[in-house]
Design an enzyme around this catalytic site. Structure first.
Site, PDB file in Angstrom:
ATOM      1  CG  ASP A  10      38.180  44.880  33.031  1.00 29.52           C
ATOM      2  OD1 ASP A  10      39.099  45.678  32.782  1.00 29.52           O
ATOM      3  OD2 ASP A  10      37.335  44.503  32.179  1.00 29.52           O
ATOM      4  CG  ASP A  12      37.618  49.877  29.349  1.00 29.68           C
ATOM      5  OD1 ASP A  12      37.216  50.903  29.919  1.00 29.68           O
ATOM      6  OD2 ASP A  12      38.688  49.823  28.717  1.00 29.68           O
TER       7      ASP A  12
HETATM    8 MG   LIG Z   1      36.966  44.888  30.203  1.00 30.15          MG
END
Ligand SMILES: [Mg+2]
Length: 150
Positions: A10, A12
């Site tokens: 991922d 963020d």
């Molecule tokens: Mg995230």
């Protein structure tokens, strides 16, 4: 024939510091409902500690393909472009070819998903193992690398 293991990472709050920048923007622009809708918000996120090095190490794992799997921000159409620019700036051009933007992470087939959320963008239905970044078990990149024997 055995296929390579697939690892999704991922963006963020796993590769880049979304929350740090979000909080700074809330302070600076208290009237904005979605501070992350600001131009350059996603482009200018700082990499999280150890993230760039960890991504490189994971990518060098034998018989392994590492992809960046991020949900775009529905509040900021520029996020589609700026996430791409961020990846090139911090992880290099080769990593651009590994960038996947999907609002539903369960649509992707793979063995591992390294993500700070356990639900909301399909994480709860991901068929592989969810490595919950920021949890007690995986508080940081050191602990994730250890899990992969790196
Ligand atoms: Mg995230």
């Amino acid at each position: 024939m055995k296929r390579n293991q697939i690892v999704f990472v991922d963006m963020d709050d796993v590769l880049c510091d979304f929350m740090g920048s979000y909080k700074a923007h809330v302070k600076r622009y208290p009237e904005m409902k979605y501070p992350q809708a600001q131009i350059d918000f996603f482009r200018n996120l700082e990499p999280l500690k150890g993230a760039v090095e960890a991504f490189r190490k994971l990518s060098e794992l034998k018989d392994t393909e590492v992809y960046i799997l991020s949900a775009p921000s529905e509040h900021n159409p520029l996020s589609y472009m700026e996430k791409r620019i961020w990846v090139e700036n911090h992880l290099g051009f080769e990593a651009v070819k590994k960038l996947i933007l999907s609002p539903n992470k369960a649509l992707l087939k793979g063995d591992y998903l390294i993500d700070d959320y356990t639900e909301g963008k399909g994480q709860e239905n991901f068929e592989g193992k969810l490595i919950n970044f920021g949890s007690d078990e995986f508080p940081d990149w050191d602990s994730v690398l250890k899990y992969f024997s790196l």
